[in-house]
Write a protein that holds these residues in place. Structure first.
Motif, PDB file in Angstrom:
ATOM      1  N   PRO A 142      23.186  37.566  50.307  1.00  0.00           N
ATOM      2  CA  PRO A 142      24.607  37.223  50.148  1.00  0.00           C
ATOM      3  C   PRO A 142      24.964  37.032  48.672  1.00  0.00           C
ATOM      4  CG  PRO A 142      23.535  35.839  51.814  1.00  0.00           C
ATOM      5  CD  PRO A 142      22.450  36.568  51.099  1.00  0.00           C
ATOM      6  N   ASP A 143      26.218  37.310  48.347  1.00  0.00           N
ATOM      7  CA  ASP A 143      26.707  36.938  47.021  1.00  0.00           C
ATOM      8  C   ASP A 143      26.703  35.424  46.882  1.00  0.00           C
ATOM      9  OD1 ASP A 143      27.457  39.572  45.934  1.00  0.00           O
ATOM     10  OD2 ASP A 143      28.883  39.588  47.590  1.00  0.00           O
ATOM     11  N   VAL A 144      27.074  34.737  47.947  1.00  0.00           N
ATOM     12  CA  VAL A 144      27.083  33.271  47.922  1.00  0.00           C
ATOM     13  C   VAL A 144      26.724  32.742  49.297  1.00  0.00           C
ATOM     14  CG1 VAL A 144      29.583  33.214  48.328  1.00  0.00           C
ATOM     15  CG2 VAL A 144      28.453  31.197  47.409  1.00  0.00           C
ATOM     16  N   THR A 162      39.812  36.613  50.122  1.00  0.00           N
ATOM     17  CA  THR A 162      39.924  37.603  51.193  1.00  0.00           C
ATOM     18  C   THR A 162      38.956  38.766  51.041  1.00  0.00           C
ATOM     19  OG1 THR A 162      41.552  38.861  52.484  1.00  0.00           O
ATOM     20  CG2 THR A 162      41.736  38.960  50.066  1.00  0.00           C
ATOM     21  N   ASP A 163      39.045  39.692  51.993  1.00  0.00           N
ATOM     22  CA  ASP A 163      38.179  40.877  52.063  1.00  0.00           C
ATOM     23  C   ASP A 163      36.708  40.485  52.094  1.00  0.00           C
ATOM     24  OD1 ASP A 163      40.300  42.677  52.117  1.00  0.00           O
ATOM     25  OD2 ASP A 163      40.420  42.737  49.931  1.00  0.00           O
ATOM     26  N   LEU A 164      36.405  39.408  52.796  1.00  0.00           N
ATOM     27  CA  LEU A 164      35.048  38.883  52.840  1.00  0.00           C
ATOM     28  C   LEU A 164      34.206  39.608  53.881  1.00  0.00           C
ATOM     29  CD1 LEU A 164      35.862  35.056  52.731  1.00  0.00           C
ATOM     30  CD2 LEU A 164      35.157  36.508  50.811  1.00  0.00           C
ATOM     31  N   THR A 165      32.927  39.746  53.574  1.00  0.00           N
ATOM     32  CA  THR A 165      31.918  40.068  54.571  1.00  0.00           C
ATOM     33  C   THR A 165      31.208  38.766  54.893  1.00  0.00           C
ATOM     34  OG1 THR A 165      31.587  42.340  53.827  1.00  0.00           O
ATOM     35  CG2 THR A 165      29.783  41.311  55.050  1.00  0.00           C
ATOM     36  N   VAL A 217      33.173  31.578  44.990  1.00  0.00           N
ATOM     37  CA  VAL A 217      33.512  32.490  46.083  1.00  0.00           C
ATOM     38  C   VAL A 217      34.653  33.392  45.637  1.00  0.00           C
ATOM     39  CG1 VAL A 217      34.077  32.715  48.528  1.00  0.00           C
ATOM     40  CG2 VAL A 217      32.856  30.673  47.715  1.00  0.00           C
ATOM     41  N   HIS A 218      34.428  34.704  45.722  1.00  0.00           N
ATOM     42  CA  HIS A 218      35.391  35.657  45.185  1.00  0.00           C
ATOM     43  C   HIS A 218      35.834  36.647  46.262  1.00  0.00           C
ATOM     44  CE1 HIS A 218      32.510  34.994  41.588  1.00  0.00           C
ATOM     45  NE2 HIS A 218      33.441  34.056  41.581  1.00  0.00           N
ATOM     46  N   ASP A 219      37.004  37.225  46.061  1.00  0.00           N
ATOM     47  CA  ASP A 219      37.461  38.294  46.941  1.00  0.00           C
ATOM     48  C   ASP A 219      36.388  39.377  47.031  1.00  0.00           C
ATOM     49  OD1 ASP A 219      39.871  36.989  47.190  1.00  0.00           O
ATOM     50  OD2 ASP A 219      41.026  38.410  45.989  1.00  0.00           O
ATOM     51  N   GLY A 220      36.133  39.859  48.247  1.00  0.00           N
ATOM     52  CA  GLY A 220      35.178  40.941  48.453  1.00  0.00           C
ATOM     53  C   GLY A 220      33.731  40.518  48.551  1.00  0.00           C
ATOM     54  N   ASP A 221      33.449  39.226  48.417  1.00  0.00           N
ATOM     55  CA  ASP A 221      32.063  38.744  48.476  1.00  0.00           C
ATOM     56  C   ASP A 221      31.477  38.850  49.871  1.00  0.00           C
ATOM     57  OD1 ASP A 221      31.727  38.105  45.829  1.00  0.00           O
ATOM     58  OD2 ASP A 221      31.947  35.941  46.078  1.00  0.00           O
ATOM     59  N   VAL A 232      38.690  38.256  56.629  1.00  0.00           N
ATOM     60  CA  VAL A 232      37.376  38.846  56.867  1.00  0.00           C
ATOM     61  C   VAL A 232      37.518  40.320  57.232  1.00  0.00           C
ATOM     62  CG1 VAL A 232      35.209  38.636  58.148  1.00  0.00           C
ATOM     63  CG2 VAL A 232      36.631  36.603  57.733  1.00  0.00           C
ATOM     64  N   ARG A 233      36.756  41.177  56.548  1.00  0.00           N
ATOM     65  CA  ARG A 233      36.768  42.595  56.876  1.00  0.00           C
ATOM     66  C   ARG A 233      35.535  43.010  57.673  1.00  0.00           C
ATOM     67  NH1 ARG A 233      33.555  46.103  54.456  1.00  0.00           N
ATOM     68  NH2 ARG A 233      32.324  45.493  52.654  1.00  0.00           N
TER      69      ARG A 233
END
Length: 279
Positions: free
Chosen positions: A158-160, A44-47, A15-19, A66-67
């Protein structure tokens, strides 16, 4: 073969920032432990994507990680609103939250398209609602056979994807049973898959209605008994209704929420008797 590893290491790697992260589960098997590890690591900066965001996403949103939220319903089931979710939407606290709202059928079909390797899915829906005017992920197509105009929803990849399940075998194959949501589709649609389980077993026993995810679609398996609490895992635990009731006053007040987050999640060794317990 899916690797069996600690939850801390699996989250840090996958799980990475922006994922874009899907944490799916319907009523039970909600991956709270994994979400708490995301909070502890400050990713952070997750969708976030989820058909039915409930308390677990309230916590992630309130933590400021969460953004954007992709969803089709949100609430504290059996209790009421998600107050950290509402505060982010209405007041931009702790940060503004972008919304991409769908119907349940639309969200499910987005996952199905993603799992099928298709760019979009087709369904009869969205007519008579304003949802399609509020998102760029809903459009229309004309059937080449009948001429009927249908709704089209963009694939969701999803990325993950993170889910909780009852069992994994020694090779990393995972089985879940009970109320099935879209865990299978969300996993197959994702680039990376992290699964927490109640236990590992030598071999998975066939179960009526059981869903088996093969090891080759899973990147990491983490043994986390009780990892769905306060939701439940059919056959292993029951729903902690007291937690959901206790969450309402905690989430209503910013300072009370931050105190709960600091003592119950960020510092997991604190006394868990304060407020709603983590486990």
């Amino acid at each position: 073969m899916a690797d069996v590893r600690t939850l801390r290491d699996a989250v840090a790697e996958l799980v990475h920032d922006g994922d874009t992260v899907a944490m799916e589960g319907f009523t039970h098997l909600i991956p709270f432990a994994a979400a708490h590890e995301v909070i502890r690591q400050g990713i952070t900066d997750l969708t976030l994507a989820r058909m039915t965001p409930d308390v677990v996403y309230d916590q992630l949103i309130g933590a400021g990680l969460v953004r954007k939220l992709i969803f089709s319903w949100g609430g504290n089931p059996g209790v009421g609103s998600l107050h950290r979710f509402r505060d982010a939407v209405e007041n931009g606290w702790p940060r503004p939250l972008e919304l991409d709202e769908h119907s349940h059928a639309g969200m499910a079909n987005r996952y199905v398209a993603g799992a099928s390797g298709l760019p979009f899915a087709v369904l009869r829906g969205y007519r008579g609602s304003g949802l399609a005017t509020r998102t760029e992920t809903v459009s229309t197509v004309v059937c080449p056979f009948t001429g009927e105009e249908l709704a089209a929803v963009a694939a969701l990849n999803p990325d993950v994807t993170v889910i909780h399940a009852q069992q994994a075998d020694r090779e990393g194959n995972v089985q879940l049973w009970g109320l099935a949501g879209v865990q299978k589709e969300a996993a197959l649609a994702a680039d990376r898959v992290l699964v927490t389980v109640e236990e590992t077993v030598d071999a998975l026993a066939p179960r009526p209605g059981g869903v088996v995810l093969p090891h080759w679609v899973i990147d990491a398996v983490c043994v986390v008994p009780g990892g769905a609490h306060p939701s439940y895992a059919t056959g292993y635990s029951v729903r902690d209704n007291d937690f959901y009731r206790a969450w309402d006053p905690i989430a209503r007040d910013r300072d009370t929420f931050i105190h709960w987050l600091d003592t119950q999640v960020r510092n997991e060794n604190e006394n868990e008797d304060e407020g709603a317990p983590v486990r």
